[in-house]
Design a protein around this motif. Structure first.
Motif, mmCIF file in Angstrom:
data_model
loop_
_atom_site.group_PDB
_atom_site.id
_atom_site.type_symbol
_atom_site.label_atom_id
_atom_site.label_comp_id
_atom_site.label_asym_id
_atom_site.label_seq_id
_atom_site.Cartn_x
_atom_site.Cartn_y
_atom_site.Cartn_z
ATOM 1 N N VAL A 30 6.814 -18.991 -10.622
ATOM 2 C CA VAL A 30 6.214 -17.662 -10.763
ATOM 3 C C VAL A 30 7.294 -16.598 -10.640
ATOM 4 N N PHE A 31 7.280 -15.630 -11.566
ATOM 5 C CA PHE A 31 8.090 -14.420 -11.445
ATOM 6 C C PHE A 31 7.135 -13.294 -11.092
ATOM 7 N N LEU A 32 7.284 -12.750 -9.882
ATOM 8 C CA LEU A 32 6.346 -11.733 -9.383
ATOM 9 C C LEU A 32 7.061 -10.406 -9.195
ATOM 10 N N LYS A 33 6.509 -9.360 -9.796
ATOM 11 C CA LYS A 33 7.042 -8.007 -9.656
ATOM 12 C C LYS A 33 5.958 -7.131 -9.028
ATOM 13 N N LEU A 34 6.316 -6.443 -7.942
ATOM 14 C CA LEU A 34 5.356 -5.609 -7.227
ATOM 15 C C LEU A 34 5.734 -4.134 -7.285
ATOM 16 N N TRP A 35 4.726 -3.284 -7.409
ATOM 17 C CA TRP A 35 4.888 -1.836 -7.273
ATOM 18 C C TRP A 35 3.898 -1.343 -6.223
ATOM 19 N N VAL A 36 4.197 -0.215 -5.606
ATOM 20 C CA VAL A 36 3.260 0.417 -4.671
ATOM 21 C C VAL A 36 2.933 1.807 -5.216
ATOM 22 N N LYS A 37 1.645 2.089 -5.375
ATOM 23 C CA LYS A 37 1.207 3.377 -5.906
ATOM 24 C C LYS A 37 0.153 3.984 -4.982
ATOM 25 N N VAL A 38 0.044 5.320 -5.040
ATOM 26 C CA VAL A 38 -0.894 6.057 -4.183
ATOM 27 C C VAL A 38 -2.080 6.533 -5.000
ATOM 28 N N ARG A 39 -3.282 6.267 -4.515
ATOM 29 C CA ARG A 39 -4.502 6.845 -5.074
ATOM 30 C C ARG A 39 -5.347 7.306 -3.893
ATOM 31 N N GLU A 40 -5.293 8.605 -3.619
ATOM 32 C CA GLU A 40 -5.964 9.159 -2.445
ATOM 33 C C GLU A 40 -7.468 8.907 -2.498
ATOM 34 N N GLY A 41 -7.995 8.364 -1.395
ATOM 35 C CA GLY A 41 -9.430 8.177 -1.270
ATOM 36 C C GLY A 41 -10.034 7.071 -2.112
ATOM 37 N N TRP A 42 -9.234 6.109 -2.572
ATOM 38 C CA TRP A 42 -9.794 5.061 -3.436
ATOM 39 C C TRP A 42 -10.876 4.248 -2.709
ATOM 40 N N VAL A 43 -10.751 4.135 -1.379
ATOM 41 C CA VAL A 43 -11.715 3.337 -0.606
ATOM 42 C C VAL A 43 -13.118 3.948 -0.656
ATOM 43 N N ASP A 44 -13.201 5.260 -0.916
ATOM 44 C CA ASP A 44 -14.497 5.944 -0.988
ATOM 45 C C ASP A 44 -14.896 6.313 -2.416
ATOM 46 N N ASP A 45 -14.146 5.832 -3.390
ATOM 47 C CA ASP A 45 -14.387 6.190 -4.792
ATOM 48 C C ASP A 45 -15.064 5.016 -5.496
ATOM 49 N N GLU A 46 -16.360 5.155 -5.791
ATOM 50 C CA GLU A 46 -17.119 4.057 -6.398
ATOM 51 C C GLU A 46 -16.521 3.610 -7.729
ATOM 52 N N SER A 47 -16.031 4.565 -8.536
ATOM 53 C CA SER A 47 -15.474 4.196 -9.839
ATOM 54 C C SER A 47 -14.177 3.401 -9.676
ATOM 55 N N MET A 48 -13.352 3.773 -8.679
ATOM 56 C CA MET A 48 -12.121 3.030 -8.424
ATOM 57 C C MET A 48 -12.434 1.640 -7.866
ATOM 58 N N LEU A 49 -13.430 1.554 -7.011
ATOM 59 C CA LEU A 49 -13.832 0.260 -6.470
ATOM 60 C C LEU A 49 -14.254 -0.676 -7.594
ATOM 61 N N LYS A 50 -14.992 -0.137 -8.553
ATOM 62 C CA LYS A 50 -15.410 -0.938 -9.694
ATOM 63 C C LYS A 50 -14.204 -1.365 -10.533
#
Length: 315
Positions: A289-309
């Motif tokens: 496996v070749f695995l590449k990771l990034w870290v990104k910010v999305r404020e409030g995703w835990v409370d965002d129904e559309s992001m959860l979906k």
């Protein structure tokens, strides 16, 4: 997903041919958070499928684990822990997923911790009572009980006030009591042919499992509440001509400060997360496996129904 099992596994011998008494059905492993449902699933199917950490609510999705033997095919459903105080959209999503998973099964197994029965355990029992299915109780972590005799009055009181078809003492970690539990489950499944092939261990894709492998490392390596503010999205999963699985994944967090913690000084934390996740993937997927990771910010995703979906948190 199919997988090559250990040669000693009974499933790897002669083909499993359905017979007149072959049984097949779904079994919910239900319980409050952190009682060991995922460890129990892995032990019952003889395969490390569901991710495990000491933290509550490690399981966020319904995970199907398939165990096929000569006697039958048991479809175990590992569920998120049913919990109270679900104030955030993510927590409400986990409770919906758990309730959905137990709504249409042939047998329900409530998993509890030896010697403990909490209000959340009672809530799980009530939820299972809404279904007209056999209910078994699996008292897990009995290996941690120093005084086994103290369990007897605890279990006697439970049996007086709660209607379980059978009660089983198990240790998922030590793999004790599992054969008896499996026998009790099989006896209550309908007689019918298998639904999945004998070499299949789950209905989940490698793409889904790759995201879980990364999230497991986040749960194991990050302190306090930070793991609950993270999720993993697979942006690319492809097999290269050289046979290597190339995987690009994004770790989403809620704030810039969390991003810095996940990356670590000089990128050390992110590198450690990626290395450990990659090793688990290579064992699971049986290729490099070749695995590449990034870290990104999305404020409030835990409370965002559309992001959860978007991230796959659906019923």
């Amino acid at each position: 997903m199919t997988h090559e099992h250990d040669p000693s596994d009974a499933r790897d011998g002669a083909p499993v041919l359905p017979h007149d008494d072959f049984r097949c059905g779904t079994v919910a492993l239900a319980g409050r958070p952190n009682v060991g449902k995922s460890t129990l699933l892995n032990a019952l199917i003889g395969f490390r499928l569901s991710i495990v950490s000491p933290r509550p609510q490690t399981t966020r999705h319904r995970i199907l684990g398939i165990n096929t033997t000569e006697a039958g095919q048991i479809l175990y459903v590992d569920t998120p822990g049913l919990h109270r105080g679900a104030k955030r959209a993510m927590n409400r999503s986990l409770n919906r997923a758990a309730r959905s998973a137990i709504s249409d099964v042939d047998v329900a197994v409530q998993v509890i911790e030896a010697g403990r029965w909490t209000d959340e355990d009672e809530a799980v029992y009530a939820a299972l009572g809404e279904q007209d299915t056999p209910r078994l109780l699996a008292i897990n972590k009995v290996d941690l009980s120093k005084d086994k005799g103290a369990l007897l009055p605890f279990v006697a009181k439970l049996a007086e006030t709660h209607a379980f078809d059978e009660i089983h003492y198990v240790s998922a970690l030590k793999e004790k009591g599992l054969a008896e539990l499996e026998k009790a489950i099989l006896a209550r499944l309908p007689v019918q042919p298998p639904i999945y092939g004998e070499d299949e261990v789950t209905d989940r894709s490698e793409r889904f499992l790759a995201a879980e492998m990364v999230r497991e490392q986040l749960m194991l390596r990050l302190d306090q509440e930070l793991p609950y503010a993270t999720t993993v999205e697979i942006e690319q999963f492809s097999d290269r001509p050289d046979g290597v699985a190339e995987i690009h994944a994004v770790i989403w967090v809620e704030r810039d400060g969390q991003k810095a913690i996940v990356i670590g000084q000089g990128g050390a934390q992110l590198k450690a997360i990626g290395s450990a996740a990659r090793r688990h993937m290579e064992r699971l997927f049986e290729r490099k496996v070749f695995l590449k990771l990034w870290v990104k910010v999305r404020e409030g995703w835990v409370d965002d129904e559309s992001m959860l979906k978007k991230f796959g948190y659906t019923d």
